[in-house]
Motif scaffolding. Structure first.
Motif, PDB file in Angstrom:
ATOM      1  N   SER A  85     -89.681  46.764  14.708  1.00 37.30           N
ATOM      2  CA  SER A  85     -89.960  45.383  14.596  1.00 37.30           C
ATOM      3  C   SER A  85     -91.051  44.992  15.477  1.00 37.30           C
ATOM      4  CB  SER A  85     -88.583  44.418  14.503  1.00 37.30           C
ATOM      5  OG  SER A  85     -88.488  44.474  16.205  1.00 37.30           O
ATOM      6  N   LEU A  86     -91.387  45.710  16.458  1.00 34.11           N
ATOM      7  CA  LEU A  86     -92.514  45.287  17.343  1.00 34.11           C
ATOM      8  C   LEU A  86     -93.994  45.211  16.799  1.00 34.11           C
ATOM      9  CD1 LEU A  86     -92.615  44.883  20.566  1.00 34.11           C
ATOM     10  CD2 LEU A  86     -93.319  47.145  20.672  1.00 34.11           C
ATOM     11  N   LEU A  87     -93.923  46.133  15.493  1.00 30.59           N
ATOM     12  CA  LEU A  87     -94.933  46.266  14.655  1.00 30.59           C
ATOM     13  C   LEU A  87     -95.328  44.803  14.179  1.00 30.59           C
ATOM     14  CD1 LEU A  87     -96.681  48.930  13.542  1.00 30.59           C
ATOM     15  CD2 LEU A  87     -95.289  48.542  11.622  1.00 30.59           C
ATOM     16  N   HIS A  88     -94.270  44.452  13.383  1.00 38.15           N
ATOM     17  CA  HIS A  88     -94.258  43.006  12.885  1.00 38.15           C
ATOM     18  C   HIS A  88     -94.667  41.983  13.666  1.00 38.15           C
ATOM     19  CE1 HIS A  88     -93.675  39.906   9.653  1.00 38.15           C
ATOM     20  NE2 HIS A  88     -92.433  39.728  10.320  1.00 38.15           N
ATOM     21  N   ALA A  89     -93.948  42.025  15.045  1.00 39.99           N
ATOM     22  CA  ALA A  89     -94.379  40.905  16.021  1.00 39.99           C
ATOM     23  C   ALA A  89     -95.441  40.902  16.450  1.00 39.99           C
ATOM     24  CB  ALA A  89     -93.269  41.084  17.434  1.00 39.99           C
ATOM     25  N   VAL A  90     -96.145  42.062  16.825  1.00 39.00           N
ATOM     26  CA  VAL A  90     -97.608  41.909  17.413  1.00 39.00           C
ATOM     27  C   VAL A  90     -98.503  41.655  16.325  1.00 39.00           C
ATOM     28  CG1 VAL A  90     -99.540  43.602  18.378  1.00 39.00           C
ATOM     29  CG2 VAL A  90     -97.104  44.147  19.015  1.00 39.00           C
ATOM     30  N   ALA A  91     -98.421  42.096  15.144  1.00 36.18           N
ATOM     31  CA  ALA A  91     -99.341  41.739  14.033  1.00 36.18           C
ATOM     32  C   ALA A  91     -99.121  40.253  13.533  1.00 36.18           C
ATOM     33  CB  ALA A  91     -98.850  42.421  12.855  1.00 36.18           C
ATOM     34  N   THR A  92     -98.013  39.695  13.932  1.00 35.31           N
ATOM     35  CA  THR A  92     -97.959  38.178  13.291  1.00 35.31           C
ATOM     36  C   THR A  92     -98.057  37.236  14.653  1.00 35.31           C
ATOM     37  OG1 THR A  92     -95.474  38.425  13.676  1.00 35.31           O
ATOM     38  CG2 THR A  92     -96.152  38.511  11.366  1.00 35.31           C
ATOM     39  N   ILE A  93     -97.789  37.657  15.785  1.00 35.16           N
ATOM     40  CA  ILE A  93     -97.758  36.996  16.935  1.00 35.16           C
ATOM     41  C   ILE A  93     -99.142  36.963  17.394  1.00 35.16           C
ATOM     42  CG2 ILE A  93     -96.788  36.009  19.036  1.00 35.16           C
ATOM     43  CD1 ILE A  93     -94.063  37.345  18.033  1.00 35.16           C
ATOM     44  N   ASN A  94     -99.749  38.191  17.858  1.00 37.57           N
ATOM     45  CA  ASN A  94    -100.992  38.273  18.555  1.00 37.57           C
ATOM     46  C   ASN A  94    -102.008  38.161  17.571  1.00 37.57           C
ATOM     47  OD1 ASN A  94     -98.808  39.928  20.584  1.00 37.57           O
ATOM     48  ND2 ASN A  94    -100.076  38.347  21.264  1.00 37.57           N
ATOM     49  N   LEU A  95    -101.962  39.200  16.638  1.00 32.28           N
ATOM     50  CA  LEU A  95    -103.003  39.353  15.706  1.00 32.28           C
ATOM     51  C   LEU A  95    -103.099  38.546  14.358  1.00 32.28           C
ATOM     52  CD1 LEU A  95    -102.902  43.267  16.263  1.00 32.28           C
ATOM     53  CD2 LEU A  95    -104.249  41.373  17.387  1.00 32.28           C
ATOM     54  N   ARG A  96    -102.417  37.493  14.375  1.00 34.36           N
ATOM     55  CA  ARG A  96    -102.796  36.305  13.297  1.00 34.36           C
ATOM     56  C   ARG A  96    -102.688  37.148  11.943  1.00 34.36           C
ATOM     57  NH1 ARG A  96    -107.926  33.103  15.878  1.00 34.36           N
ATOM     58  NH2 ARG A  96    -107.054  33.244  18.099  1.00 34.36           N
ATOM     59  N   ALA A  97    -101.717  37.936  11.735  1.00 33.58           N
ATOM     60  CA  ALA A  97    -101.498  38.345  10.539  1.00 33.58           C
ATOM     61  C   ALA A  97    -100.732  37.647   9.419  1.00 33.58           C
ATOM     62  CB  ALA A  97    -100.856  39.988  10.325  1.00 33.58           C
ATOM     63  N   ASP A  98    -100.690  37.756   8.251  1.00 29.82           N
ATOM     64  CA  ASP A  98     -99.750  37.076   7.387  1.00 29.82           C
ATOM     65  C   ASP A  98     -98.522  37.824   7.559  1.00 29.82           C
ATOM     66  OD1 ASP A  98    -100.329  35.222   4.707  1.00 29.82           O
ATOM     67  OD2 ASP A  98     -98.573  36.679   4.551  1.00 29.82           O
ATOM     68  N   HIS A  99     -97.471  36.906   7.694  1.00 27.16           N
ATOM     69  CA  HIS A  99     -96.046  37.169   7.817  1.00 27.16           C
ATOM     70  C   HIS A  99     -95.830  38.036   6.632  1.00 27.16           C
ATOM     71  CE1 HIS A  99     -95.362  33.858  10.859  1.00 27.16           C
ATOM     72  NE2 HIS A  99     -96.635  34.393  11.081  1.00 27.16           N
ATOM     73  N   ILE A 100     -96.028  37.565   5.498  1.00 25.35           N
ATOM     74  CA  ILE A 100     -95.315  38.320   4.292  1.00 25.35           C
ATOM     75  C   ILE A 100     -96.075  39.717   4.180  1.00 25.35           C
ATOM     76  CG2 ILE A 100     -95.111  38.055   1.797  1.00 25.35           C
ATOM     77  CD1 ILE A 100     -94.015  35.529   3.071  1.00 25.35           C
ATOM     78  N   ILE A 101     -97.608  39.643   4.373  1.00 25.21           N
ATOM     79  CA  ILE A 101     -98.021  40.877   4.394  1.00 25.21           C
ATOM     80  C   ILE A 101     -97.676  41.941   5.292  1.00 25.21           C
ATOM     81  CG2 ILE A 101    -100.267  42.312   4.447  1.00 25.21           C
ATOM     82  CD1 ILE A 101    -101.557  39.765   3.515  1.00 25.21           C
ATOM     83  N   SER A 102     -97.613  41.524   6.472  1.00 25.95           N
ATOM     84  CA  SER A 102     -96.788  42.274   7.440  1.00 25.95           C
ATOM     85  C   SER A 102     -95.475  42.785   7.293  1.00 25.95           C
ATOM     86  CB  SER A 102     -96.954  41.358   9.042  1.00 25.95           C
ATOM     87  OG  SER A 102     -96.571  42.275   9.877  1.00 25.95           O
ATOM     88  N   GLY A 103     -94.783  41.914   6.894  1.00 25.77           N
ATOM     89  CA  GLY A 103     -93.488  42.316   6.480  1.00 25.77           C
ATOM     90  C   GLY A 103     -93.076  43.358   5.443  1.00 25.77           C
ATOM     91  N   THR A 104     -93.910  42.983   4.486  1.00 22.80           N
ATOM     92  CA  THR A 104     -94.363  44.108   3.103  1.00 22.80           C
ATOM     93  C   THR A 104     -94.709  45.465   3.937  1.00 22.80           C
ATOM     94  OG1 THR A 104     -94.806  42.178   1.789  1.00 22.80           O
ATOM     95  CG2 THR A 104     -95.173  44.599   0.943  1.00 22.80           C
ATOM     96  N   VAL A 105     -95.351  45.525   4.989  1.00 24.90           N
ATOM     97  CA  VAL A 105     -95.882  46.926   5.355  1.00 24.90           C
ATOM     98  C   VAL A 105     -94.749  47.619   6.108  1.00 24.90           C
ATOM     99  CG1 VAL A 105     -97.280  47.767   7.096  1.00 24.90           C
ATOM    100  CG2 VAL A 105     -98.381  46.125   5.900  1.00 24.90           C
ATOM    101  N   VAL A 106     -93.965  46.658   6.592  1.00 25.35           N
ATOM    102  CA  VAL A 106     -92.608  47.317   7.426  1.00 25.35           C
ATOM    103  C   VAL A 106     -91.727  48.086   6.250  1.00 25.35           C
ATOM    104  CG1 VAL A 106     -90.485  46.575   8.452  1.00 25.35           C
ATOM    105  CG2 VAL A 106     -92.733  45.664   9.241  1.00 25.35           C
ATOM    106  N   ASN A 107     -91.655  47.006   5.280  1.00 22.76           N
ATOM    107  CA  ASN A 107     -90.893  47.794   4.018  1.00 22.76           C
ATOM    108  C   ASN A 107     -91.444  48.874   3.505  1.00 22.76           C
ATOM    109  OD1 ASN A 107     -89.006  45.696   4.199  1.00 22.76           O
ATOM    110  ND2 ASN A 107     -89.776  44.380   2.966  1.00 22.76           N
ATOM    111  N   LEU A 108     -92.881  48.928   3.043  1.00 28.00           N
ATOM    112  CA  LEU A 108     -93.483  50.168   2.757  1.00 28.00           C
ATOM    113  C   LEU A 108     -93.449  51.450   3.728  1.00 28.00           C
ATOM    114  CD1 LEU A 108     -96.640  48.575   1.021  1.00 28.00           C
ATOM    115  CD2 LEU A 108     -94.557  49.607   0.034  1.00 28.00           C
ATOM    116  N   MET A 109     -93.699  50.984   5.013  1.00 32.46           N
ATOM    117  CA  MET A 109     -93.841  52.117   5.891  1.00 32.46           C
ATOM    118  C   MET A 109     -92.543  52.844   6.166  1.00 32.46           C
ATOM    119  SD  MET A 109     -96.107  53.170   8.161  1.00 32.46           S
ATOM    120  CE  MET A 109     -97.148  52.175   9.050  1.00 32.46           C
ATOM    121  N   ALA A 110     -91.637  51.992   6.325  1.00 32.90           N
ATOM    122  CA  ALA A 110     -90.061  52.506   6.765  1.00 32.90           C
ATOM    123  C   ALA A 110     -89.505  53.825   6.042  1.00 32.90           C
ATOM    124  CB  ALA A 110     -89.184  51.428   6.818  1.00 32.90           C
ATOM    125  N   PRO A 111     -89.379  53.479   4.627  1.00 33.41           N
ATOM    126  CA  PRO A 111     -88.938  54.669   4.014  1.00 33.41           C
ATOM    127  C   PRO A 111     -89.695  55.969   3.831  1.00 33.41           C
ATOM    128  CG  PRO A 111     -89.331  52.781   2.459  1.00 33.41           C
ATOM    129  CD  PRO A 111     -89.608  52.340   3.866  1.00 33.41           C
TER     130      PRO A 111
END
Lengths: 320, 377
Positions: A85-111
């Protein structure tokens, strides 16, 4: 209440608890993240990582730790979920990523990552079935209470009671402690919180990492009670149902727990329903789709426009 | 603010994202004890080994272009259509169902009918979140995610319990559609020495132009874009944001539905029960993000993803690298696109001009409070 009825009801209650436990953990995680203002659609991916790491741990260390293995594996799943989840945290908190896109990346990456590593480690697409899983548990004294003992405390599942305990604890932390107040303030109005000297970034990291930890545990519990191994289809929608439970419960830990118990009941019925008299006549599709349809209806009818933390999904940029 | 260096950055961001995705893939292969060079070589060799495999690249790209366009249209209006997989699934099932129920009708009748039915199914599927968003303010993100599962179970139910038994071969697998409804043609098959190449890719190219025209040259396109930029100002200017919300979702769903149609009538020729959401949904979203929503960008990204997907199939055999690596690389590429702020910032810093850095900070910072307007939950 006669014995026959207890014999019918007790397994239904136990199975409902079994199916609810992973949802309760993950929904609680989602609550922490969203209360801090970070949308987390990546719960599904976090559960996958929790399931993956717990199964690998379980298979590797079953002989060393014996009956304690599933519990330790849950902690491992939680830690791995947190790291992921650190991936999501860094992307959304520090790097201003869109939350939905970042979360979707987490979903795509994990499996993909999970199966990739399983193939590298075991040379095949899915793991063996684990040997040490959460068995049934009877509470020492409580099981002797008439009726109630038979229904809830005999041959039941211990992780479910841990989950309920964690839900109560989460409610206390969110609404009765200074940390909880700060976490919520960051999700409602980060500017104001910042002005008061609360470190917005730190609080948001805390929210996302707690969601990773609890989501990882959720995945680990699912893998070790229901699936029994890790494959592509091990986690199929539980993360999204947990998200639904969180919304259903109006971002309140106790509400989320209640909704997760309800969804667990629905999942259990849709799977075990073929043996029950009335339910077997309902086509499976209605029961399978019910949690998702209900979520949409609840969103439309009960929640309306203004709900959820105010600053949710908005990146906070500290002005100089 | 449209200065030259900003334009260069706009082109560099996707290129660097792809590059970094591949590098991350290489690192993962190295850590897990595999040879990254052999892995990527296997990928390229598999994708480009024969006219047939090159034909298959276009077979894969067709549906992807449709879902990517679908995502792009909704995104211009400020919505996240995560329901592309479900909408494509609706298109797939419906088109196959129509095609199978008219086995003897002439091609000129059944083919357009099946395509239209599939597009309509996708449009209806997307109209639900659109209407709920327009009239109740319900987050389309949550609704589309939930509907993906509803459609997944519904499609299984339709195939197993609703379709008549003589349309099926096995449980969960329908018969193959007749030549009369197929998007494949003898000519294209010969051209690509026996691949499944079909008209789908040409339909996709036509829609790339059509959607570009719709978005840039028509009033509706202008309204969609302006609602996406600022819904309140658009409403004040006399546009109906409700109508625009529903329209953009319907167009988005139509395109996703067509993606499913091409998958059904072109790639597979039948429908079989799906275990999870269609990958063309999320891949389409990724392609659209990588291609920055532009027609050329979407086309190039779709081809890249097809090469990755097809080439990936050769990696286990030729290099012993599990095929899942491809999905890790794809996810990484979108991740880098998502954190493009960092890339832009570093690029501006590298240019050595303080002014550039300030421009990047301002550009990204300004659009921020209103971004995520679609995320009201």
């Amino acid at each position: 209440m006669d014995i026959a009825l207890i014999a019918v009801l007790a397994p239904i209650i136990t199975q409902t608890l079994v199916y609810s436990t992973p949802l309760v953990f993950t929904a609680l995680g989602g609550t922490f993240s969203e209360r801090s203002g970070i949308v987390n659609v990546g719960l599904e991916g976090i559960m996958v990582m929790g399931a993956f790491s717990s199964v690998v741990f379980n298979l590797t260390f079953a002989e060393t730790f014996g009956a304690a293995t599933p519990w330790l594996a849950c902690l491992v799943g939680g830690v791995v979920g947190m790291l992921f989840s650190l991936l999501h945290a860094v992307a959304t908190i520090n790097l201003r990523a869109d939350h939905i896109i970042s979360g979707t990346v987490v979903n795509l990456m994990a499996p993909a990552l999970g199966i990739f590593l399983i193939k590298v480690i075991y040379g095949k697409g899915q793991t063996d079935t684990i040997t040490e899983s959460f068995g049934y548990f009877s509470f020492p004294i409580l099981k002797d209470i008439p009726i109630l003992g038979d229904l809830f405390f005999k041959q039941t599942t211990l992780p479910a009671f841990v989950a309920i305990l964690v839900a109560i604890l989460s409610w206390f932390v969110l609404f009765k402690t200074r940390f909880g107040l700060r976490l919520r303030s960051v999700g409602e109005n980060p500017q104001a919180a910042d002005t008061l000297g609360i470190n917005v970034y730190v609080m948001r990291y805390a929210g996302v990492l707690i969601s990773g930890f609890l989501g990882g545990i959720g995945g680990a519990v699912f893998a070790q009670t229901i699936a029994g191994r890790f494959a592509v289809t091990t986690i199929a929608g539980q993360g999204f149902i947990s998200m639904a439970a969180m919304i259903f419960g109006k971002w309140n830990p106790l509400g989320a727990m209640g909704a997760a118990l309800f969804f667990g009941f629905a999942q259990n019925i849709s799977i075990a329903g073929s043996n029950l008299p009335v339910i077997s006549s309902i086509p499976a599709v209605y029961l399978q789709a019910a949690p998702y349809v209900l979520t949409i209806i609840v969103l439309v009818v009960f929640l309306g426009k203004a709900s959820g933390p105010k600053a949710i999904g908005k990146n906070y940029i500290k002005s100089k | 603010m449209n200065n030259r260096s900003e334009r260069i950055r706009n082109i560099l961001v996707p290129i660097l994202s792809v590059l970094m995705g591949f590098i991350l893939g290489a690192i993962i292969m190295l850590i897990s004890g595999q040879d990254p060079i052999a892995g990527y070589q296997a990928m390229l060799k598999t994708a480009f080994q024969s006219p047939k495999s090159i034909g298959e690249i276009f077979v894969t790209a067709g549906p992807l272009i449709f879902t990517a366009l679908g995502f792009a249209v909704a995104n211009s209006a400020g919505f996240f259509n995560i329901g592309l997989s479900g909408q494509a699934l609706c298109g797939w099932v419906t088109s196959i169902w129509v095609a199978l129920s008219m086995p003897d009708a002439p091609r000129m009748v059944v083919l357009p009918l099946a395509v239209l039915a599939g597009a309509l199914a996708g449009a209806l599927a997307a109209a639900i979140p659109g209407l709920l968003r327009a009239f109740f303010g319900t987050s389309e993100v949550i609704v589309t995610i939930m509907l993906n599962y509803v459609f997944l179970y519904t499609s299984t139910h339709i195939v197993n319990n609703v379709m008549s038994k003589d349309l099926m071969t096995n449980k969960g697998v329908t018969k193959v559609i007749g030549e009369n409804a197929s998007l494949r043609t003898g000519f294209l098959k010969e051209l690509s020495s026996g691949s499944r190449l079909n008209i789908g890719i040409f339909m996709a190219l036509i829609f790339l132009v059509l959607i570009w025209f719709l978005m840039k040259k028509t009033t509706l396109g202008y309204e969609i874009r302006s609602v996406g930029l600022n819904p309140f100002a658009s409403e004040y200017a006399g546009m109906s944001s409700k109508r625009t919300i529903v329209m953009s979702m319907v167009i988005s769903g139509t395109l996703a539905g067509l993606g499913g149609v091409v998958l059904g009538l072109g790639t597979f020729g039948n429908f079989f029960v799906q275990g999870s959401s269609l990958s063309i949904g999320f891949d389409g979203m990724a392609i659209s993000l990588l291609g920055a929503g532009s027609s050329v960008g979407i086309f190039l990204s779709a081809i890249l993803f097809s090469v990755l997907k097809l080439g990936g199939q050769g990696m286990p055999l030729r290099a012993g690298v599990p095929i899942e690596l491809v999905d890790v690389v794809i996810a990484a590429i979108i991740f880098f696109v998502a954190i493009s702020y960092l890339i832009r910032f570093l690029l501006a810093k590298a240019s050595g001009s303080k002014k550039e850095v300030a421009i990047v900070e301002e550009l990204v910072g300004k659009s921020d409070p209103t971004s995520q307007e679609g995320g009201k939950i």
